[in-house]
Design a protein around this motif. Structure first.
Motif, PDB file in Angstrom:
ATOM      1  N   ALA A 175     102.081   6.695 -16.899  1.00  0.00           N
ATOM      2  CA  ALA A 175     102.322   6.147 -15.565  1.00  0.00           C
ATOM      3  C   ALA A 175     101.046   6.177 -14.723  1.00  0.00           C
ATOM      4  O   ALA A 175     100.724   5.210 -14.016  1.00  0.00           O
ATOM      5  N   GLY A 176     100.307   7.284 -14.794  1.00  0.00           N
ATOM      6  CA  GLY A 176      99.080   7.406 -14.020  1.00  0.00           C
ATOM      7  C   GLY A 176      98.011   6.420 -14.457  1.00  0.00           C
ATOM      8  O   GLY A 176      97.345   5.806 -13.626  1.00  0.00           O
ATOM      9  N   LEU A 177      97.848   6.245 -15.773  1.00  0.00           N
ATOM     10  CA  LEU A 177      96.848   5.305 -16.274  1.00  0.00           C
ATOM     11  C   LEU A 177      97.193   3.867 -15.887  1.00  0.00           C
ATOM     12  O   LEU A 177      96.310   3.083 -15.518  1.00  0.00           O
ATOM     13  N   ALA A 178      98.469   3.514 -15.978  1.00  0.00           N
ATOM     14  CA  ALA A 178      98.878   2.162 -15.595  1.00  0.00           C
ATOM     15  C   ALA A 178      98.614   1.915 -14.111  1.00  0.00           C
ATOM     16  O   ALA A 178      98.109   0.856 -13.717  1.00  0.00           O
ATOM     17  N   SER A 179      98.935   2.910 -13.295  1.00  0.00           N
ATOM     18  CA  SER A 179      98.690   2.791 -11.860  1.00  0.00           C
ATOM     19  C   SER A 179      97.202   2.669 -11.564  1.00  0.00           C
ATOM     20  O   SER A 179      96.780   1.835 -10.749  1.00  0.00           O
ATOM     21  N   PHE A 180      96.387   3.494 -12.234  1.00  0.00           N
ATOM     22  CA  PHE A 180      94.941   3.461 -11.998  1.00  0.00           C
ATOM     23  C   PHE A 180      94.341   2.124 -12.421  1.00  0.00           C
ATOM     24  O   PHE A 180      93.500   1.554 -11.698  1.00  0.00           O
ATOM     25  N   ALA A 181      94.768   1.599 -13.555  1.00  0.00           N
ATOM     26  CA  ALA A 181      94.247   0.310 -14.026  1.00  0.00           C
ATOM     27  C   ALA A 181      94.590  -0.801 -13.043  1.00  0.00           C
ATOM     28  O   ALA A 181      93.737  -1.640 -12.701  1.00  0.00           O
TER      29      ALA A 181
END
Length: 648
Positions: A175-181
């Motif tokens: 979830a964090g990586l998707a949000s950051f991207a």
């Protein structure tokens, strides 16, 4: 005090709110103080994940009612109190149309959805007009509340898939990586969405959540101490090196986020570090603990205090700003002890499903009062106030035909818009940015009287001068402008018009405080760009006329004049000294370039706005500017005669 209480986190809260307050109060030594909000996001992710994972581990479930009850009693009472007081004070300070607008903002703030309202109205957190919005700071609280709604479900999903730390790490990490991207992608493409939209800030909460699941027991005390000091250094670097000119959040938000994570990890586990080894010791100093305890109330109060103060006294000096800080702190102490703390122990907001009713009642009360305030303000708008509002909203002749006649930031292909008879004897081209657009109104009228057609080539924030500029909204160099400009110059030359009229925000890159050497270099660069554009037309046998740029007022003319009328004061209180507004020195540099290029005329109508000592925003009963430097259309029509005399 809870056994799980960590003084270092309280100290981090103090650093976070201190940075935000310093930034909003104009402390130039900390240009990146706004990153304090990111520290708050990481802390929230850490604390909420810690509590939720502990409950899931111990019971295998989550008592969501209990969780939301804790959030309600922590946030709602103080927030509602500040909203109500801000609305009440705003009645005496804000003009009725401002009261109506910002009361609608208060409705969304009460429902913790103002970040979505700000997206709807395209408010830029760093823009000058944000300085008059007393509720804009509630955007971060809205993001947090939306995080609280989603995060428990995400952790329950992780536990349902497979109980254990690894699954939680995987789910939070994805979830964090998707949000950051997505945040990285939209920071340059659509900065407002990257800044305000909660899913695009979720990675900061996720960073705090992941940190709680990182192993710390095996870390040596010396290593954890080093982590802490490095984290504090990163936070300091964010405060000192970031600025509103940088694309934020994006990559730059990693500075405060990573710094906060390192400090949190440093203080986790064993706490027997002392002296220089323990950054937690510095964060546990009594002054930081005191400010940390007040941080929520201080965050709520500081912004409306400074917003209203700057409306009453536009040029606040250092001592007056300190006085505003003292007032905000006093209000924070008051609401902390009489509203916030009692609210945490309020019986009907303690636990269980019964907490839902009073929480909804508090939220509904805020929405209802804000709605009533907006309705009352609308009824208080008298004909004079309505006239100011209409004058500010009326589009130029070019934009009235088609909004896209003034191209947006991303469009590169020129769009010519034609006005007047197709078989007119002559053609004039109007070329430039929004400062050319506001001249379309008198120019088109003057052209009609002289059997002339007007064709416009206009693009937002894009000067006619061949000058690569930094775009404050896109937070990068405006390459689309450079491409559009060259295509437009080529098309204009092929049209062979009788005259090209150029106007632009000439002083845009010269109005900030800068060293004399830098100012001279920027002026020379701009002069070279203007000369290059004028020479391109001159060499093609096309005559040009450059209209001197309009003055730049200290305040937004529409809001300032409306407030003056509401306060029963003369609109002249909104005037700006000529030495600050007219930029006579820069105009002289512009005139020198125009005189050096054959076939080029310089048109100076500054005396229509400025006297010997003052530049005015309300002239002969009309609003002259719709903001700080764009002509109001109704007033622009009165300039048809002088413009016709100069050009025809």
């Amino acid at each position: 005090m809870s056994a799980s209480f960590r003084p270092d986190i309280q100290g981090l809260r103090a650093l976070a709110v201190g940075g935000v307050v310093a930034y909003h109060f104009g402390l130039t030594a900390l240009p990146g103080g706004f990153a304090g909000v990111d520290i708050f996001f990481v802390i929230s992710g850490w604390l909420i994940t810690t509590h939720l994972m502990q409950e899931i581990t111990e019971t295998g479930r989550l008592d969501l009612w209990r969780f939301y009850a804790r959030r309600a009693r922590r946030l709602l009472p103080a927030a509602l109190f500040v909203i109500l007081v801000t609305l009440a004070v705003g009645y005496f300070i804000l003009a009725p149309q401002e009261q109506a607008l910002y009361s609608r903002g208060a409705m969304y703030a009460s429902a913790y959805a103002i970040n979505l309202w700000l997206l709807r109205w395209s408010f830029d957190y760093f823009a000058a007009d944000a300085l008059s919005n007393p509720f804009i700071h509630f955007w971060s609280l809205s993001v947090e509340e939306q995080f609280y709604l989603v995060w428990p479900t995400l952790l329950l999903l992780a536990a349902w898939l497979r109980p254990g730390r690894r699954t939680a790490v995987a789910v939070i990490g994805v979830a964090g990586l998707a949000s950051f991207a997505a945040c990285l992608w939209l920071t340059s493409l659509s900065p407002a969405w990257a800044f305000y939209f909660s899913p695009l800030r979720a990675w900061e909460f996720a960073a705090g959540g992941l940190a709680t699941l990182a192993p710390t027991a095996s870390c040596r005390p010396q290593l954890r101490a080093a982590q802490g000091w490095l984290g504090l250094a990163l936070i300091a670097a964010a405060y000192l090196c970031l600025s509103e000119d940088l694309p934020f959040p994006g990559w730059y938000a990693l500075l405060p986020v990573a710094g906060t994570v390192l400090v949190l990890l440093s203080g986790a586990g064993e706490r027997e570090l002392t002296g220089w080894r323990a950054p937690a010791a510095a964060l546990s100093l009594p002054p930081l603990q005191w400010i940390g305890a007040l941080s929520y109330s201080l965050y709520l109060w500081h912004w409306p205090v400074i917003v209203y103060a700057q409306m009453l006294v536009p040029d606040l000096n250092a001592s007056q700003r300190l006085g505003c800080g003292a007032l905000a702190l006093a209000l924070s102490v008051f609401s902390y002890h009489l509203i916030e703390n009692p609210g945490r122990r309020f019986g009907w907001l303690t636990a269980g499903a019964r907490a839902l009713a009073p929480a909804l009642a508090l939220t509904g009360a805020g929405v209802a009062v804000a709605y009533a305030s907006a309705h009352l303000a609308t009824r208080n708008i008298d004909p004079a106030q309505r006239g100011i509002e209409q004058a500010a909203e009326q589009p130029s002749t070019a934009r009235a035909l088609d909004k896209s006649c003034l191209l947006d930031f991303n469009t590169v292909k020129p769009k010519p818009c034609a006005f007047g008879p197709a078989d007119a004897a002559h053609t004039i081209v109007l070329f430039g940015d929004s400062h050319a657009d506001h001249w379309s109104t008198p120019l088109v009228e003057a052209a009609k009287r002289n059997n002339t057609k007007v064709v416009t080539y206009l693009k937002s924030s894009c000067r006619a001068s061949r000058l690569s500029t930094f775009n404050a909204v896109l937070k990068r160099y405006y390459t689309e402008c450079d491409a559009w400009r060259e295509q437009a110059i080529g098309e204009i030359i092929r049209r062979k018009p009788r005259l090209v009229v150029i106007s632009e925000f000439s002083f845009g890159n010269l109005t900030r405080d800068m060293p004399d050497a830098t100012r001279e270099a920027e002026t020379a660069r701009w002069q070279a760009g203007l000369r290059s554009t004028l020479q391109a037309f001159s060499q093609a046998g096309v005559e040009t006329a450059v209209i001197r740029d309009t003055p730049i007022s200290d305040s937004f003319a529409d809001s300032c004049v409306a407030r003056a009328l509401w306060w029963r004061e003369a609109p002249s209180r909104c005037d700006t000294p000529r030495t600050e507004a007219a930029n006579d020195g820069v105009a002289a540099a512009e005139r020198a370039v125009v005189k050096s290029v054959p076939g080029t005329l310089y048109v100076d109508l500054t005396d229509r706005f400025c006297g010997a000592t003052e530049c005015h925003v309300f002239i002969n009963g009309k609003l002259a500017f719709r903001d700080r430097h764009h002509l109001a259309t109704a007033f622009a029509k009165t300039l048809e005669g002088p413009l016709e005399k100069a050009l025809f």
